[in-house]
Design a protein around this motif. Sequence first.
Motif, mmCIF file in Angstrom:
data_model
loop_
_atom_site.group_PDB
_atom_site.id
_atom_site.type_symbol
_atom_site.label_atom_id
_atom_site.label_comp_id
_atom_site.label_asym_id
_atom_site.label_seq_id
_atom_site.Cartn_x
_atom_site.Cartn_y
_atom_site.Cartn_z
ATOM 1 N N SER A 185 0.828 -1.195 0.000
ATOM 2 C CA SER A 185 0.000 0.000 0.000
ATOM 3 C C SER A 185 0.863 1.246 0.000
ATOM 4 C CB SER A 185 -0.896 -0.005 1.240
ATOM 5 O OG SER A 185 -1.467 1.257 1.444
ATOM 6 N N GLN B 64 -1.859 9.152 -10.018
ATOM 7 C CA GLN B 64 -2.786 8.453 -9.132
ATOM 8 C C GLN B 64 -2.048 7.320 -8.455
ATOM 9 O OE1 GLN B 64 -6.375 7.064 -10.996
ATOM 10 N NE2 GLN B 64 -6.801 5.583 -9.381
ATOM 11 N N ASP B 65 -2.245 7.169 -7.158
ATOM 12 C CA ASP B 65 -1.612 6.087 -6.412
ATOM 13 C C ASP B 65 -2.553 5.645 -5.308
ATOM 14 O OD1 ASP B 65 0.408 4.304 -5.741
ATOM 15 O OD2 ASP B 65 1.971 5.812 -5.950
ATOM 16 N N CYS B 66 -2.321 4.491 -4.775
ATOM 17 C CA CYS B 66 -3.167 3.955 -3.706
ATOM 18 C C CYS B 66 -2.285 3.619 -2.502
ATOM 19 C CB CYS B 66 -3.880 2.700 -4.187
ATOM 20 S SG CYS B 66 -4.944 1.930 -2.943
ATOM 21 N N CYS B 67 -2.610 4.001 -1.338
ATOM 22 C CA CYS B 67 -3.891 4.584 -0.940
ATOM 23 C C CYS B 67 -3.617 5.738 0.020
ATOM 24 C CB CYS B 67 -4.762 3.551 -0.261
ATOM 25 S SG CYS B 67 -5.210 2.155 -1.328
ATOM 26 N N ARG B 68 -4.643 6.459 0.403
ATOM 27 C CA ARG B 68 -4.463 7.529 1.373
ATOM 28 C C ARG B 68 -4.265 6.956 2.769
ATOM 29 N NH1 ARG B 68 -5.543 12.752 -0.225
ATOM 30 N NH2 ARG B 68 -6.266 12.936 -2.392
ATOM 31 N N THR C 90 -9.425 11.221 -5.771
ATOM 32 C CA THR C 90 -9.000 9.816 -5.701
ATOM 33 C C THR C 90 -8.503 9.321 -7.049
ATOM 34 O OG1 THR C 90 -11.219 9.004 -6.207
ATOM 35 C CG2 THR C 90 -10.684 9.369 -3.880
ATOM 36 N N SER D 18 -4.638 11.333 -5.728
ATOM 37 C CA SER D 18 -4.448 11.831 -7.085
ATOM 38 C C SER D 18 -4.392 13.350 -7.076
ATOM 39 C CB SER D 18 -5.605 11.375 -7.987
ATOM 40 O OG SER D 18 -5.451 11.848 -9.304
ATOM 41 N N SER E 94 -9.012 3.246 1.872
ATOM 42 C CA SER E 94 -9.396 2.615 0.606
ATOM 43 C C SER E 94 -9.385 3.597 -0.559
ATOM 44 C CB SER E 94 -10.801 2.007 0.726
ATOM 45 O OG SER E 94 -11.775 3.029 0.894
ATOM 46 N N SER F 93 0.258 4.040 1.474
ATOM 47 C CA SER F 93 -0.274 4.902 2.519
ATOM 48 C C SER F 93 0.776 5.845 3.080
ATOM 49 C CB SER F 93 -0.857 4.054 3.657
ATOM 50 O OG SER F 93 0.130 3.226 4.219
ATOM 51 N N GLY G 73 -7.784 6.358 -3.275
ATOM 52 C CA GLY G 73 -6.579 6.711 -4.005
ATOM 53 C C GLY G 73 -6.139 8.133 -3.699
#
Length: 315
Positions: A22, A155-159, A228, A175, A171, A24, A173
């Motif tokens: 992740s 864009q990347d995952c996740c916050r 996101t 961006s 959950s 995060s 993204g």
Amino acid sequence: FMKKFLPILFFQVLLLLGKSGSASHLIGSEIRVNMTSATSGTITFIQYRDCSGITWCGCPPGPINSNCTYGLNLIGAISTCNNTSFGTIQLPINVAAGVKDVFTYCSPAYKSYCTLCGTRTAGSFFPGAEVFTFSGPISLSNVPPGCSKVRITFQDCCRNSSITSLTNSASLGFSSFIEFTPGLINSSPVFNSPPLFLVSPGIEVNYNLGATDADGDSLSYRFGPAYTANGVVAPYNSPYSATVPFPYLGAPAQSPPAIPPLGISIDASNGDIRFTPVGNFKAPLIIEVLEWRKINGVMTNIGITRRELDMISNT
């Protein structure tokens, strides 16, 4: 109420190659463009890593992985070419810039687990952040003449899971973008003030990006939403939004018409931001700088530059 200007040190995009797990660790971003001709120039992408997040580009423990790259998307941003892809730009990490830590002003009792890639003694003040810089060339040769606005997006995952203003933030993204006008020789605004990561409940904050424009273009300022994905606004928990980004004295009132210290305000002409945080929270704050130039006698918006950061209020 006391006034406190908190310069918390400094700031400068799709999938990070070779990254696992992740993302995060992402707590802030900024993209800068310098177009030296009608179709070519350079991009600088600056990203902030939460020191408690996953390893990034070999850090920690370091040294920096010189093969680390980040991909950004070039897309159309006006009706004639909206969301049309013009390719992906792979930016290498700027090894010469190093990986620097972002200081905050708070009690030494707060420590992070950052190793800072050996740039200084392990551990930094809470919330502990490192800044990574990616840079490289950009070409607009694939953009058709009729496409008068483009965006560079990521864009990347996740916050971060501890964000309190967004719904199910872990959950979501992360961006953001920069928007500009092809065909113009132009540099996007540069932010000379450090990002504001940490504030104290009950202490009035006055903050300014210190934005300057090398081309002498006019600038205006506004709050922007968290995204996101490209064009997809993150779901905010009520009553939060782009203009009510976190708990503050008098929320959800804006100033004006609320009279300070009540409300939150951003001066559209100079970017001054004023508010008094309330309680403990972690929430994204996004500031958009609109760039204006007189074209054919008409003041025309030629670009939007965003600075996003996760702000923490902690007693």
